[in-house]
Motif scaffolding. Structure first.
Motif, PDB file in Angstrom:
ATOM      1  N   LEU A 282       6.689  -7.777   1.809  1.00 54.22           N
ATOM      2  CA  LEU A 282       6.758  -6.488   2.215  1.00 54.22           C
ATOM      3  C   LEU A 282       5.177  -6.096   2.135  1.00 54.22           C
ATOM      4  O   LEU A 282       4.669  -5.168   2.752  1.00 54.22           O
ATOM      5  CB  LEU A 282       7.753  -5.520   1.421  1.00 54.22           C
ATOM      6  CG  LEU A 282       9.049  -5.698   1.612  1.00 54.22           C
ATOM      7  CD1 LEU A 282       9.787  -5.068   0.728  1.00 54.22           C
ATOM      8  CD2 LEU A 282       9.503  -5.193   3.051  1.00 54.22           C
ATOM      9  N   TRP A 283       4.588  -6.380   0.814  1.00 58.35           N
ATOM     10  CA  TRP A 283       3.108  -5.902   0.510  1.00 58.35           C
ATOM     11  C   TRP A 283       2.223  -6.513   1.686  1.00 58.35           C
ATOM     12  O   TRP A 283       1.265  -5.654   2.076  1.00 58.35           O
ATOM     13  CB  TRP A 283       2.727  -6.639  -0.603  1.00 58.35           C
ATOM     14  CG  TRP A 283       1.429  -6.165  -1.108  1.00 58.35           C
ATOM     15  CD1 TRP A 283       0.040  -6.721  -0.685  1.00 58.35           C
ATOM     16  CD2 TRP A 283       0.995  -5.034  -2.104  1.00 58.35           C
ATOM     17  NE1 TRP A 283      -0.890  -6.110  -1.210  1.00 58.35           N
ATOM     18  CE2 TRP A 283      -0.458  -5.114  -2.128  1.00 58.35           C
ATOM     19  CE3 TRP A 283       1.913  -4.067  -2.890  1.00 58.35           C
ATOM     20  CZ2 TRP A 283      -1.098  -4.111  -2.954  1.00 58.35           C
ATOM     21  CZ3 TRP A 283       1.135  -3.370  -3.499  1.00 58.35           C
ATOM     22  CH2 TRP A 283      -0.397  -3.266  -3.711  1.00 58.35           C
ATOM     23  N   TYR A 284       2.388  -7.796   1.932  1.00 62.88           N
ATOM     24  CA  TYR A 284       1.865  -8.323   3.233  1.00 62.88           C
ATOM     25  C   TYR A 284       1.910  -7.795   4.582  1.00 62.88           C
ATOM     26  O   TYR A 284       1.009  -7.551   5.315  1.00 62.88           O
ATOM     27  CB  TYR A 284       2.224  -9.747   3.387  1.00 62.88           C
ATOM     28  CG  TYR A 284       1.909 -10.453   4.829  1.00 62.88           C
ATOM     29  CD1 TYR A 284       0.468 -10.949   4.908  1.00 62.88           C
ATOM     30  CD2 TYR A 284       2.913 -10.816   5.532  1.00 62.88           C
ATOM     31  CE1 TYR A 284       0.251 -11.457   6.331  1.00 62.88           C
ATOM     32  CE2 TYR A 284       2.697 -11.419   6.592  1.00 62.88           C
ATOM     33  CZ  TYR A 284       1.276 -11.675   6.999  1.00 62.88           C
ATOM     34  OH  TYR A 284       0.993 -12.537   8.176  1.00 62.88           O
ATOM     35  N   ALA A 285       3.291  -7.125   4.803  1.00 66.74           N
ATOM     36  CA  ALA A 285       3.654  -6.552   5.930  1.00 66.74           C
ATOM     37  C   ALA A 285       3.405  -5.067   6.298  1.00 66.74           C
ATOM     38  O   ALA A 285       3.328  -4.729   7.224  1.00 66.74           O
ATOM     39  CB  ALA A 285       5.111  -6.764   6.183  1.00 66.74           C
ATOM     40  N   GLN A 286       2.751  -4.585   5.286  1.00 70.20           N
ATOM     41  CA  GLN A 286       2.450  -3.113   5.080  1.00 70.20           C
ATOM     42  C   GLN A 286       1.322  -2.654   6.265  1.00 70.20           C
ATOM     43  O   GLN A 286       1.398  -1.777   7.036  1.00 70.20           O
ATOM     44  CB  GLN A 286       1.752  -2.679   3.950  1.00 70.20           C
ATOM     45  CG  GLN A 286       2.943  -2.434   2.737  1.00 70.20           C
ATOM     46  CD  GLN A 286       2.057  -1.937   1.627  1.00 70.20           C
ATOM     47  OE1 GLN A 286       1.958  -0.804   1.179  1.00 70.20           O
ATOM     48  NE2 GLN A 286       1.491  -2.714   0.801  1.00 70.20           N
ATOM     49  N   LYS A 287       0.539  -3.727   6.504  1.00 70.68           N
ATOM     50  CA  LYS A 287      -0.508  -3.552   7.414  1.00 70.68           C
ATOM     51  C   LYS A 287      -0.157  -3.678   8.744  1.00 70.68           C
ATOM     52  O   LYS A 287      -0.618  -3.482   9.774  1.00 70.68           O
ATOM     53  CB  LYS A 287      -1.764  -4.620   7.318  1.00 70.68           C
ATOM     54  CG  LYS A 287      -1.448  -5.985   7.444  1.00 70.68           C
ATOM     55  CD  LYS A 287      -2.746  -6.775   7.179  1.00 70.68           C
ATOM     56  CE  LYS A 287      -2.393  -8.284   7.260  1.00 70.68           C
ATOM     57  NZ  LYS A 287      -3.744  -9.084   7.175  1.00 70.68           N
ATOM     58  N   TYR A 288       0.953  -4.393   9.033  1.00 69.21           N
ATOM     59  CA  TYR A 288       1.652  -4.447  10.323  1.00 69.21           C
ATOM     60  C   TYR A 288       2.907  -3.290  10.332  1.00 69.21           C
ATOM     61  O   TYR A 288       3.970  -3.544  10.133  1.00 69.21           O
ATOM     62  CB  TYR A 288       2.506  -5.772  10.740  1.00 69.21           C
ATOM     63  CG  TYR A 288       1.242  -6.836  10.539  1.00 69.21           C
ATOM     64  CD1 TYR A 288       0.260  -6.837  11.276  1.00 69.21           C
ATOM     65  CD2 TYR A 288       1.303  -7.944   9.371  1.00 69.21           C
ATOM     66  CE1 TYR A 288      -0.757  -7.844  11.037  1.00 69.21           C
ATOM     67  CE2 TYR A 288       0.364  -8.670   9.383  1.00 69.21           C
ATOM     68  CZ  TYR A 288      -0.606  -8.847  10.216  1.00 69.21           C
ATOM     69  OH  TYR A 288      -1.571  -9.755  10.179  1.00 69.21           O
TER      70      TYR A 288
END
Length: 294
Positions: A282-288
């Protein structure tokens, strides 16, 4: 040639030979140790908590994405090599120290027909990473509106329904009531489960094409027209964040703060699903993220 000079030359020659032999042995030992080390990765690692914790770190997946582009590998292949290299718990410094050449060399050693352990780990990363395209809660087009927050709550203690572990990440609504925050699918996929569940309230479970199971719980309501068996696209509206659940009676609400319980699972066929920690994904996906009017 004087005797003393001859002796010095002999000693020098022997010294150089010993150093050369030592260097060759060291290199061969390193190669043999590396092969033995990688070959010793257990197939059961996919079932162990060190693997299931998904300890990528704040910038780990972002760096692995960069390495995937540099090597021509996909994210799952790159993640498998990087995470095995550091026993599934790399530091940010270790991830940053990797280069494309290292990743390709290590994968060549790992990816052999007989190394079923590596193949199982790579397949597991593919199931939960390959199809992720966005964060599961849309932002507001009005940038002044507050968004959401979340912490690493995977495997924390829970007591409703008996002592148990929390199999997900709670994404908390920052300021608004149930029915405000749009919940969207992180992946393409097929709706496998939908409807009321005592623990999860109004929930949706979606199988993604690579085999991951993405679980969205405690919804306030569903998007119109959805039903089990439907195909969905990444970013498609599933419903709205709520506080439903913790009740045998369908429609129970108000027993906890408004939030989305987000679970990510590895499909184990007839044996059900195994929970992995969604937090760093989720941390990684925040920018998408998608933006909706609300």
């Amino acid at each position: 040639m004087p005797t003393a000079v001859k002796r010095a030359a002999v000693f020098l020659a022997w010294g150089m030979m010993i150093c050369l032999v030592a260097a060759v042995c060291t290199v061969n030992y390193h190669v043999l140790w590396s092969r033995a080390h990688w070959a010793g990765v257990s197939a059961e690692a996919v079932e162990q908590e060190t693997f299931l914790e998904m300890r990528f770190g704040e910038n780990g997946l972002e760096r692995m994405e960069e390495l995937a582009e540099e090597t021509g590998l996909d994210l799952a292949e790159t993640a498998a090599v990087c995470m095995i290299r550091y026993s599934f718990a790399p530091t940010e410094r270790e991830i940053r120290s990797l280069d494309a050449g290292d990743v390709l060399r290590w994968r060549e050693i790992l990816n052999t027909e007989e190394n079923l352990s590596y193949q199982a780990i790579e397949a597991a990363y593919r199931a939960i990473l390959e199809d992720v395209e966005c964060f599961p809660v849309a932002r507001s087009t009005d940038k002044s509106r507050e968004w959401v927050s979340f912490g690493n709550t995977w495997m924390e203690q829970r007591t409703y329904g008996g002592e148990r572990r929390h199999e997900g990440t709670d994404i908390m609504g920052a300021a608004y009531d149930r029915g405000t925050y749009p919940v969207v699918s992180m992946t393409d996929g097929i709706i496998k489960k939908m409807g009321w569940l005592e623990m999860g309230g109004w929930r949706i479970g979606i199988y993604s094409p690579s085999g991951g199971y993405f679980y969205y719980a405690h919804l306030y309501s569903y998007a119109p027209g959805l039903s089990e068996g439907d195909e969905v696209r990444a970013g498609q509206l599933l419903g709205y964040m709520g506080d439903s659940g913790y009740g045998k009676e369908e429609g129970t609400v108000g027993l906890f703060p408004v939030h989305l319980h987000m679970g990510i699972y590895l499909d184990e066929g007839g044996d059900g699903e195994r929970s992995v920690n969604p937090y760093w994904i989720l941390w990684y996906a925040q920018k998408y993220n998608f933006a909706f009017d609300y």
